[in-house]
Design a protein around this motif. Structure first.
Motif, PDB file in Angstrom:
ATOM      1  N   HIS A  67      17.264  32.939   9.374  1.00 26.71           N
ATOM      2  CA  HIS A  67      17.998  32.796   8.119  1.00 26.71           C
ATOM      3  C   HIS A  67      18.526  34.143   7.644  1.00 26.71           C
ATOM      4  O   HIS A  67      19.693  34.284   7.299  1.00 26.71           O
ATOM      5  N   ASP A  68      17.649  35.150   7.669  1.00 23.23           N
ATOM      6  CA  ASP A  68      18.046  36.462   7.151  1.00 23.23           C
ATOM      7  C   ASP A  68      19.061  37.144   8.054  1.00 23.23           C
ATOM      8  O   ASP A  68      19.788  38.040   7.621  1.00 23.23           O
ATOM      9  N   ALA A  69      19.109  36.731   9.321  1.00 25.74           N
ATOM     10  CA  ALA A  69      20.051  37.368  10.256  1.00 25.74           C
ATOM     11  C   ALA A  69      21.447  36.765  10.154  1.00 25.74           C
ATOM     12  O   ALA A  69      22.387  37.250  10.776  1.00 25.74           O
ATOM     13  N   THR A  70      21.594  35.684   9.395  1.00 25.78           N
ATOM     14  CA  THR A  70      22.881  35.001   9.312  1.00 25.78           C
ATOM     15  C   THR A  70      23.498  35.166   7.923  1.00 25.78           C
ATOM     16  O   THR A  70      22.917  34.739   6.932  1.00 25.78           O
ATOM     17  N   GLU A  71      24.678  35.753   7.887  1.00 28.49           N
ATOM     18  CA  GLU A  71      25.391  35.880   6.626  1.00 28.49           C
ATOM     19  C   GLU A  71      26.315  34.664   6.482  1.00 28.49           C
ATOM     20  O   GLU A  71      27.044  34.331   7.417  1.00 28.49           O
ATOM     21  N   ILE A  72      26.247  33.993   5.327  1.00 32.87           N
ATOM     22  CA  ILE A  72      27.145  32.858   5.099  1.00 32.87           C
ATOM     23  C   ILE A  72      28.256  33.307   4.158  1.00 32.87           C
ATOM     24  O   ILE A  72      27.996  33.748   3.040  1.00 32.87           O
ATOM     25  N   VAL A  73      29.488  33.243   4.644  1.00 32.92           N
ATOM     26  CA  VAL A  73      30.641  33.727   3.891  1.00 32.92           C
ATOM     27  C   VAL A  73      31.523  32.542   3.497  1.00 32.92           C
ATOM     28  O   VAL A  73      31.878  31.733   4.354  1.00 32.92           O
ATOM     29  N   ILE A  74      31.834  32.426   2.198  1.00 24.73           N
ATOM     30  CA  ILE A  74      32.798  31.401   1.782  1.00 24.73           C
ATOM     31  C   ILE A  74      34.164  32.087   1.719  1.00 24.73           C
ATOM     32  O   ILE A  74      34.401  32.942   0.862  1.00 24.73           O
ATOM     33  N   HIS A  75      35.021  31.744   2.639  1.00 26.70           N
ATOM     34  CA  HIS A  75      36.333  32.390   2.735  1.00 26.70           C
ATOM     35  C   HIS A  75      37.269  31.856   1.659  1.00 26.70           C
ATOM     36  O   HIS A  75      37.392  30.653   1.491  1.00 26.70           O
ATOM     37  N   LYS A  76      37.917  32.778   0.951  1.00 27.70           N
ATOM     38  CA  LYS A  76      38.849  32.337  -0.084  1.00 27.70           C
ATOM     39  C   LYS A  76      40.085  31.765   0.599  1.00 27.70           C
ATOM     40  O   LYS A  76      40.853  32.485   1.232  1.00 27.70           O
ATOM     41  N   TRP A  77      40.253  30.480   0.487  1.00 31.75           N
ATOM     42  CA  TRP A  77      41.257  29.791   1.283  1.00 31.75           C
ATOM     43  C   TRP A  77      42.674  29.987   0.759  1.00 31.75           C
ATOM     44  O   TRP A  77      42.920  29.947  -0.436  1.00 31.75           O
ATOM     45  N   GLN A  78      43.611  30.220   1.671  1.00 33.80           N
ATOM     46  CA  GLN A  78      45.034  30.256   1.309  1.00 33.80           C
ATOM     47  C   GLN A  78      45.772  29.245   2.166  1.00 33.80           C
ATOM     48  O   GLN A  78      45.432  29.033   3.322  1.00 33.80           O
ATOM     49  N   ASP A  79      46.802  28.668   1.599  1.00 31.70           N
ATOM     50  CA  ASP A  79      47.504  27.598   2.303  1.00 31.70           C
ATOM     51  C   ASP A  79      48.115  28.051   3.628  1.00 31.70           C
ATOM     52  O   ASP A  79      48.307  27.250   4.540  1.00 31.70           O
ATOM     53  N   THR A  80      48.422  29.357   3.734  1.00 32.04           N
ATOM     54  CA  THR A  80      49.033  29.828   4.983  1.00 32.04           C
ATOM     55  C   THR A  80      47.988  30.144   6.069  1.00 32.04           C
ATOM     56  O   THR A  80      48.352  30.492   7.191  1.00 32.04           O
ATOM     57  N   ASP A  81      46.706  30.009   5.744  1.00 29.55           N
ATOM     58  CA  ASP A  81      45.661  30.406   6.707  1.00 29.55           C
ATOM     59  C   ASP A  81      45.730  29.641   8.026  1.00 29.55           C
ATOM     60  O   ASP A  81      45.520  30.205   9.095  1.00 29.55           O
TER      61      ASP A  81
END
Lengths: 404, 404
Positions: B365-379
């Motif tokens: 658990h501690d070795a995994t970073e969970i990132v919520i990506h700020k979504w853009q329509d062009t992604d």
């Protein structure tokens, strides 16, 4: 970053030649050139060097398709090197000497419970085991090119110690160093499931397969994965912890402290613990004296004891749930089930297969072959030996000690 | 098998130089030699060639640490090539032109529902979109080095078609070929989640990360994985199908026909379907006219509508169960959550994180970073463009079309 140099180029081409001979059994220079894509001149150079180093030899055959014409094939010299594999388990230390083809020359199992003992005690046991096996194989200690040790737990391979293992107390010095000091032979420490996975990749059911997974069912449930042809170690170097995937949220308490882990239902340990509780209530007829063991439990289940049949069925269904998730996430071409626990056979694997079929996309399901490996007691030690062997194949001239 | 040759050696070293410049932004020849491990002479040769081909350029700076001494740095020429990325979604076709650094030069979204339409209709739309965007970026069609198309479904990248997609009817000719014929530009078709994963690897949160996973939440739930630095495709070439991991055996019916898939609880589609049922009963105050859409649902949930809060909470917990399994099995150093669905924010991700913490080994658990990506329509379209860009970086001299 490692620049692409002539040395690296040579090492890659040499590995490809040696590895092709290993995979093929025996093969002509023309065929070698075809398979590796290297020029005839390059193959001739490399094989001359391998012959001079005694790693391969020429054998003549008569080609029946061409009126008995003489053909020269190249084959691996199985006696080019010997290695030792060690496996630490909850109740025993296994040890085996193998040759360059991972064929076992001698083996021994020492039924010792090592838990709570210090690392030095384990190193002493390993020393005894190695000396005994090497003598038994009629070899001398200086003919052993390396020692591989497989141990359950979080292994730091680079530093040669376990972050955590149920099997011994961590000392001040890494177990690897303790063994190296006693025997003066290069030693590698690795997670046991990873070691068995490498054995399958190099010498077993995983030969030539780019993506496969090995699940080991024994006292715990382990997993090793080969991804794009390489052993997968993940972010922490530990790799997968399949045994602790939660398949029954809020369910049975696992030894790791979480609830509902796969291991809390499928491992030999958990099956036995549940069966003993059932036995305390029901007292079915049990031929063996003393405390109930796993063989007794499997026997009674095979004879139809309904509570035990249910126990294996539930284990199989939960295992199926874990395996289905694995297939959805990793899409491997093969899953190899291995370890002592596979002796439960269809009592566990029939319900497992049913759940896998139910929970997988048909395309992914059909692309994955599930193989139940016929388990042998020497498999773990052979796995540990493979750790050393695969390093030998990669850089044979640097690592092989002189064979006297 | 591919023999290690001088050509391969040269290609690897050249890629390492170009890629180091890309990652660093701008860098001196001395530093390049340090990072790549290549000799100064090799770096000088390769960079001369890259400058001659207009892929990089020299820029002078004054080094403030050394009394304003002149320093020559190498930087990527963003205008060395342009590519187009296309994303096919359930209700729209998005299209973007990017430069060599994946910066967007122009983009367009066409709100068209393509399902049940033939592949030729989709190819016509793509042609329109590409021509429009290229003109909008003040470029000419022959300045476009390649087109990448991202599409949900089982994609056969080599042959350029979908085994199965919800978005159009498979025709006699692969979609890729139809587009290539219309525009005469080399085209690549790829699963959309894989394309977004590559964009993250080359230009986003995954830069320099060896093991990471991207989960896309939108109409469906997709996943792409980078394992040991490579995009993982699994045994079938399809890679992972995380959206169809069964997290609630016997639960909600999924569009795939199975029960209890993650997608049946977490995707925009399933959230919306469940919310519409609730709305039919409860009729809370809804500012938008016409049929309830996802924005309306998120708004009402944020204002505290209890049935909807429960809906997002359940989705988050089941997502957490899937993510925990993923961490136990793959042990990635990063999980990037992406797609339109991430706008649900903490309503979904707070319960997700709680379940992940509960169901994972602490070490993993501690070795995994969970990132919520700020979504853009062009992604999505940028992801598809990255498909072409990463191929350009690997063999720039073969693939780049002359820029006029």
């Amino acid at each position: 970053m490692r620049p692409a140099s002539r040395d690296l180029m040579r090492a890659i081409n040499q590995f490809n030649v040696l590895n092709t001979i290993r995979t093929a059994g025996s093969v002509s220079r023309t065929k070698l050139s075809e398979i590796t894509g290297q020029s005839r001149a390059s193959v001739t150079n490399i094989t001359a060097r391998l012959i001079a180093e005694n790693l391969i030899y020429e054998k003549e055959t008569r080609d029946s398709a061409h009126r008995g014409r003489r053909r020269v094939l190249l084959a691996l010299n199985a006696d080019a090197a010997y290695v030792v594999g060690i496996k630490l388990s909850a109740f025993r230390v296994s040890c085996a000497v193998t040759d360059m083809q991972a064929d076992i020359r001698s083996s021994i199992v020492m039924p010792v419970r090592t838990s709570e003992r210090p690392a030095g005690f384990v190193a002493d046991l390993i020393e005894e085991g190695v000396r005994h096996c090497v003598k038994d194989a009629r070899l001398k200690m200086d003919q052993i090119a390396g020692i591989g040790i497989g141990v359950p737990g979080f292994v730091d391979r680079k530093e040669g110690f376990c972050h955590w293992t149920p099997l011994y107390r961590k000392g001040e010095r890494p177990l690897r160093d303790l063994v190296e000091k006693r025997l003066e032979i290069p030693t590698t420490l690795e997670n046991d499931a990873n070691a068995v996975t490498m054995a399958h990749q190099w010498f077993g059911d995983g030969k030539g397969v780019q993506n496969f997974v090995v699940i080991t069912i024994e006292d715990g449930v382990g997993m090793g994965a080969v991804v794009n042809g390489q052993l997968y170690r993940g972010a922490t170097g530990v790799g997968a912890e399949f045994g602790h995937v939660v398949v029954a949220p809020g369910g049975n308490l696992c030894r790791c402290g979480k609830r509902g882990c796969l291991e809390a239902y499928v491992s030999d340990f958990s099956i036995l613990a549940a069966a003993r509780k059932i036995y305390a209530d029901l007292r079915w007829e049990c031929p063996s004296r003393g405390e109930l063991d796993l063989e007794d439990v499997m026997d009674a289940a095979r004879r139809g004891q309904p509570e035990l049949v249910r126990l294996f069925g539930r284990a199989g269904r939960l295992l199926g749930q874990g395996v289905a998730g694995l297939i959805q996430i990793l899409n491997p071409s093969k899953i190899i089930l291995s370890g002592q626990g596979v002796r439960a056979g269809d009592m566990m694997f029939a319900p497992m297969r049913a759940v896998v079929a139910e929970q997988c996309n048909p395309t992914l399901h059909d692309a994955t072959e599930i193989v139940i490996h016929k388990w042998q007691d020497t498999d773990w030690a052979r796995g540990a030996a493979s750790l050393v062997l695969q390093a030998l194949y990669k850089t044979p001239f640097e690592k092989i000690r002189p064979v006297i």
